[in-house]
Design an enzyme around this catalytic site. Sequence first.
Site, PDB file in Angstrom:
ATOM      1  N   ASP A   1     -44.487 -37.576  39.450  1.00 26.46           N
ATOM      2  CA  ASP A   1     -43.106 -37.392  39.026  1.00 26.46           C
ATOM      3  C   ASP A   1     -42.979 -35.985  38.441  1.00 26.46           C
ATOM      4  O   ASP A   1     -43.974 -35.418  37.978  1.00 26.46           O
ATOM      5  CB  ASP A   1     -42.770 -38.456  37.975  1.00 26.46           C
ATOM      6  CG  ASP A   1     -41.304 -38.458  37.601  1.00 26.46           C
ATOM      7  OD1 ASP A   1     -40.489 -38.023  38.422  1.00 26.46           O
ATOM      8  OD2 ASP A   1     -40.989 -38.896  36.486  1.00 26.46           O
TER       9      ASP A   1
ATOM     10  N   ASP B   1     -42.911 -42.629  34.879  1.00 24.67           N
ATOM     11  CA  ASP B   1     -42.551 -43.030  33.522  1.00 24.67           C
ATOM     12  C   ASP B   1     -41.387 -44.022  33.506  1.00 24.67           C
ATOM     13  O   ASP B   1     -41.258 -44.802  32.582  1.00 24.67           O
ATOM     14  CB  ASP B   1     -42.200 -41.812  32.663  1.00 24.67           C
ATOM     15  CG  ASP B   1     -41.108 -40.944  33.278  1.00 24.67           C
ATOM     16  OD1 ASP B   1     -40.580 -41.318  34.349  1.00 24.67           O
ATOM     17  OD2 ASP B   1     -40.795 -39.896  32.706  1.00 24.67           O
TER      18      ASP B   1
ATOM     19  N   ASP C   1     -40.429 -46.294  38.835  1.00 28.83           N
ATOM     20  CA  ASP C   1     -41.749 -45.932  39.342  1.00 28.83           C
ATOM     21  C   ASP C   1     -42.708 -47.117  39.407  1.00 28.83           C
ATOM     22  O   ASP C   1     -43.768 -47.022  40.026  1.00 28.83           O
ATOM     23  CB  ASP C   1     -42.373 -44.845  38.449  1.00 28.83           C
ATOM     24  CG  ASP C   1     -41.561 -43.563  38.436  1.00 28.83           C
ATOM     25  OD1 ASP C   1     -41.091 -43.162  39.510  1.00 28.83           O
ATOM     26  OD2 ASP C   1     -41.399 -42.970  37.357  1.00 28.83           O
TER      27      ASP C   1
END
Length: 903
Positions: A338, A631, A635
């Site tokens: 990410d 996070d 995800d």
Amino acid sequence: MAASAASATDFAVDRPYALSAHEVERALRTDGDGLSSDEAAARLDAVGPNLLPEPERTPAWRRFLSHFNDTLIYILLGAAAIKAVMGDWLDFWVIMAVAVINAVIGFVQEGRAEKALAGIRGMLSADATARRSGAWTTIPAADLVPGDLVRLAPGDKVPADLRLTSVAQLRIEEAALTGESVPSSKEVGAVSEDAGVGDRASMAFSGTIVSAGQGSGIVTATGENTEIGKIQALVGAAGSLTTPLTKQLDAFGRVLTLVILGMAAVMMLIGRYLHDMPLPELISATIGFAVAAIPEGLPALVTITLAIGVQQMARRNAITRKLPAVEALGSVTTVCSDKTGTLTKNEMTVRTMVTPVARYEVSGLGYDPTGEITPAGGGDLAALLAVADLCNDAHLDESESGGWTLVGEPTEGALKVVAMKGGAVDTRAQRIGVVPFDSAYKFMATLVEAPDGSRAILVKGAPDRLLERSLTQRGADGSEPLNIAFWEGAIDDLSAQGLRVLAAARKATRAGDVTVDDLVDLEFLGLWGIVDPPRPEAIEAIADCHAAGIDVKMITGDHAGTALAISREMGLVSGDDAPVLTGAELEAMSQDELAKVVQDVDVYARTSPEHKIRIVRALQSRGEVVAMTGDGVNDAPALTRADVGIAMGIKGTEATKEAAEIVLADDNFATIRSAIREGRRIYDNLRKSVVFLLPTNGAQSLVILVAVVFGLTLPLTPVQVLWVNMVTAVTLSLALAYEPAEPGIMRRPPRGSGGSIVGGRELGFVLLVSLLIGGATLAVFGISLASGTDLAVARTEAVTMLALGQLAYLLNCRFLTRSSLTFDVFRGNPAIGWSALALIVLQLVYAYAPFMNSLFGSEPLTITGWLLPIAFSIGIFLAVEVLKAMRRAGDKSADTATLYASA
């Protein structure tokens, strides 16, 4: 159709974000007064409560027993059964204890999928403000149904998926769902049918948080039909993969089982048909051989080595929730990361400012106001910084430790910080009026009175909206005509760098209040270029990963231009023509088409949870071992599917942490690099430990095999076999778990994920070492008997020979790819010295303690009885070094042949 006879499908609206609010009202048969209580109750019966479904739970006893479903555990249980048949109950309980402890550790560590789903359910709101029978009332969020009218206020957790019907400066924090680093501005108008979740401005999604403004909306989906409910379904369906270590141990266990059974069969044939041994005696000898050959300490060795790795990784801010993940990191070939908060700081920062007079660069990162503006500015910059300070609702708090915390929105925090860097913070100015930010206008304005009584309207917002309302600009000599072409070029330039661009303007006034109608004929002051800056340590870590043969791919919810600019700055890609795959483009691809290009694309933008899982699966279909970071709750499905899921410990949601195998305590990509390095070191040490441990069993089984084949007295009893296995596994084997990393460990490519943990060449090496140690043991036993000693003394010398031979071999195993004929073999790992001391002490107890003599049939040794094992151990050490030198010479010849072949 009567509501009471309705089903859940009757209240489903397809793509409500692309319909007008009135069309959604009509489809759900509701209006501005909301539903009646009776209608809501009927719909609740039809669609069910607004809750995410509980997963089907596997009974605890079945989950516990599943940890015995392993090839090596089968071998261990087989050894225990053999011991029970032989009546050796002490040995039986020792072996069973090892198996049970291994299962208990696995049982405690498991359950990540169920916990991930529980973490997602915990994100749902507890109650909601809904309009029922024409009146606003607070009801349990679980009672909401499609068609309910719900009101939102700052700080509220959105209780269901809503089609917004009215907004007033409504902004919602959706980072956990979309990955966006700034709150999403909401509006009532319909959006495109193909808009991704992050672009559906007409919707508010369950589990997100209202950061500013107010609004209301019609419930369009509840429970498992919400976006967060779909993510829960993805988590449950994602499935988890076995780690490379698990696959290798399974393969190794199968090979080892076949070898042991094959050798036992050969031994029985030879004993029966060559020596005509009685069948009961032959079966007993064969069972003793199998017990000697089974490495019952191996599962415990693997578990303890990984547990030690967990402790060492925790010191590097990587907290491991599942033991095999420690080693799995060492085989990672691709890291999907990410952007926000992992590769970047998730702290918006003004990097560039542009005025009609000059362009200014700003140093410093995040919300720490330490930094400089170059070149030093004049009046043009002072006016721009005054807007940053006074047209702003955010403020910064300094902690006792010197850190800074933002109270407010990230973008406004960045402007407040740049004002502090420029020394433009004015506590004497007084705010008289304000035009709050509105997504319809895309700007904010304040009416400010200076200490001298003069007043001005200060405005900040989207550049195009402020340019439309501006008449002049602040030049070097004061006000001058607005240069539209100049500003459009500056905006394009900043945007191409991946910066978020905001503009500032002002207008002198004597009014006592300010409204939107007053914001005309403004003086345009300049632009701010704002970025979520890369972590400097992450840039270095990415370079290290590339050097180690590991691809790094950025998967973000940001726009393609921003993602590409950040990826260039971080060294992920080079050049302006690097491919970027957006969620919309990915949506148009089949899985096979994605698999063909997935290895060539390093930047993915505007992605959804489904896209992330598809990317991970595509990489895995090409043989990649994938680590996925994240996070937000969006995800969690991809983390569950990846070979190694890595969650952020500081800013990560509980659902993400529970879905991951590893949690980063510092949310830093550099920690992933360190964890991969640690994973490689652990695998190296595990391999060293296995290569070290196997000759113990090989030598023991060889001694028994030779004795049976040649009709000799057994040099070892079964209980003495168990002693040698136990004492070497408990002392010497664990010492190698503390070995430091090999030189150049992060400059070699990832190892293949297939095959066995001990390859063919290592197995040949193990067999040769087994012959050396086994031959030395037979020699010591034979020499001792020939000198006239008792059988018990000769067997004690044989056991001592096995123990000291393993100690010598331990030094060989410290450096498998280089010579151990160096003083370095005694340095760098204090555990070697302590384990050697422990082995010697235990062997002295074995030989001289009366209770040990009774338990194991040992006898005290004279000084002469120690000299022979010591001399043979030195010979084993030197002989193994010769074998290692021959292997190195063979490797160099193979490399040379490959070089000439390729030339």
